[in-house]
Structure formats: structure tokens, C-alpha cells
Design a protein around this motif. Structure first.
Motif, PDB file in Angstrom:
ATOM      1  N   MET A   1      38.987  15.376  -4.862  1.00 36.38           N
ATOM      2  CA  MET A   1      40.024  14.841  -5.311  1.00 36.38           C
ATOM      3  C   MET A   1      39.941  13.184  -5.886  1.00 36.38           C
ATOM      4  N   LYS A   3      40.839   9.980  -7.200  1.00 38.22           N
ATOM      5  CA  LYS A   3      42.504   9.056  -7.098  1.00 38.22           C
ATOM      6  C   LYS A   3      43.049   9.060  -7.799  1.00 38.22           C
ATOM      7  N   THR A   4      44.392   8.818  -7.674  1.00 42.13           N
ATOM      8  CA  THR A   4      44.977   8.806  -8.876  1.00 42.13           C
ATOM      9  C   THR A   4      45.428   7.065  -9.401  1.00 42.13           C
ATOM     10  N   LYS A   5      45.976   6.532 -10.231  1.00 43.06           N
ATOM     11  CA  LYS A   5      45.818   5.426 -11.140  1.00 43.06           C
ATOM     12  C   LYS A   5      46.567   4.447 -10.496  1.00 43.06           C
ATOM     13  N   GLU A   6      47.565   4.951  -9.791  1.00 41.15           N
ATOM     14  CA  GLU A   6      48.100   3.950  -8.640  1.00 41.15           C
ATOM     15  C   GLU A   6      47.976   3.171  -7.845  1.00 41.15           C
ATOM     16  N   THR A   7      47.106   4.327  -6.826  1.00 46.70           N
ATOM     17  CA  THR A   7      45.835   4.495  -5.594  1.00 46.70           C
ATOM     18  C   THR A   7      45.675   3.329  -6.347  1.00 46.70           C
ATOM     19  N   GLU A   9      44.757   1.051  -8.268  1.00 50.70           N
ATOM     20  CA  GLU A   9      45.278   0.127  -8.459  1.00 50.70           C
ATOM     21  C   GLU A   9      46.473  -0.817  -6.910  1.00 50.70           C
ATOM     22  N   VAL A  57      51.207   6.833  -1.969  1.00 51.83           N
ATOM     23  CA  VAL A  57      52.058   6.124  -3.123  1.00 51.83           C
ATOM     24  C   VAL A  57      53.031   7.114  -3.388  1.00 51.83           C
ATOM     25  N   THR A  58      53.400   8.479  -2.805  1.00 51.32           N
ATOM     26  CA  THR A  58      54.128   8.895  -3.379  1.00 51.32           C
ATOM     27  C   THR A  58      54.798   9.589  -1.903  1.00 51.32           C
ATOM     28  N   ASP A  61      52.687  12.566  -0.900  1.00 48.77           N
ATOM     29  CA  ASP A  61      51.823  11.855  -0.096  1.00 48.77           C
ATOM     30  C   ASP A  61      51.279  11.455   1.387  1.00 48.77           C
TER      31      ASP A  61
END
Length: 148
Positions: A1, A3-7, A9, A57-58, A61
Motif C-alpha cells: 500500500m 504511503k500517504t502524503k502526510e506519512t 512528510e 499519522v492517524t 494507523d
């Protein structure tokens, strides 16, 4: 999966935060030759200290069944300040927390993007030191090959 933009960052912040002379660092270090554990970010320094960092980040998570690899002398969560406020009672005593270092105007300090708001307590390594060194070396080699 992916990674998110926030991860991504927060990983960038962590790279900058740990970039010091005498400290060697690498993302996504698999522990052992055929290891099933992976630490999000690992550092080793000339004082013979290993630090493990897990980026969350969440809330989902943070509470997921994914294993937190806290095997270093010092272990940290790296997370948004808001998430810390939501989960702080569920963070083990020995685990430290780094959050974004925000200026009064709401932007992030570029020279020091993370701030410790909970100190980690020093522990004995949970894995043999040579295994950790070899794991770091293999992962650093992997990262160097990505840049070719």
C-alpha cells in the motif's frame, strides 16, 4: 500500500531531525536476514546507541495490528500533535514522542521540523547489536541502489 502524503512528510521531517554528524540513519530497516519485523526508521550513532522510530499519522494507523518495532535503546513515535493528544494515554511509558515543531504562524520550522514532547527512557536492546548493525548496513545498501 502506498504511503500517504502526510506519512511521507513526517519521514522527511525525521530525516532532517536525525541528520547529525556521527549519526547513521535509514528508513524501513528489516531486522535480521529473513526478518518479519521492520522499523520505520532506525538510527545508530558513534556513542553505540540505536534509536527506533515508528511513524503514525492517524488514529487507525496507531491502533492497527501492524507491529511497532521498539527494539532500540531509545524508541519513539513520530506523529501529528493532534494525534498525540488523542492517543497519549495509550503510549507506553518508555516510548518517546516527536511531533511537528510549529511556529506561531502555523508553519513548520525548517531547521528543526520535529519537537520532543515526551522523552524516551533508555532500555537494553531487544535484539543483538550485531544483528541491528547488519540490518542497518543492508538497508543502507538498498537505499543507495535506489539512487543509481
Amino acid at each position: 500500500m502506498p504511503k500517504t502524503k502526510e506519512t511521507l512528510e513526517f519521514e522527511k521531517y525525521l530525516k532532517k531531525y536525525t541528520h547529525k554528524q556521527g549519526t547513521f540513519s535509514c528508513p524501513e530497516v528489516t531486522i535480521g536476514w529473513f526478518g518479519h519485523e521492520r522499523v520505520d526508521y532506525l538510527t545508530y550513532d558513534t556513542n553505540d546507541i540505536f534509536k527506533c522510530y515508528e511513524v503514525k499519522v492517524t488514529k487507525t494507523d496507531f491502533y492497527s495490528k501492524c507491529h511497532n518495532t521498539f527494539i532500540g535503546n531509545y524508541n519513539y513515535y513520530v506523529m501529528p500533535r493532534k494525534l498525540y493528544e488523542e492517543v497519549k494515554n495509550d503510549i507506553p511509558e518508555a516510548v518517546g514522542v516527536l511531533v511537528e515543531n510549529i511556529m506561531k504562524n502555523g508553519s513548520i520550522y525548517t531547521w528543526n521540523p520535529l519537537k520532543s514532547i515526551k522523552k524516551a527512557i533508555k532500555q537494553e536492546l531487544k535484539v543483538d547489536k550485531e544483528i541491528l548493525k547488519n540490518s542497518l548496513i543492508r538497508s543502507l545498501y538498498r537505499e543507495s541502489q535506489k539512487r543509481r
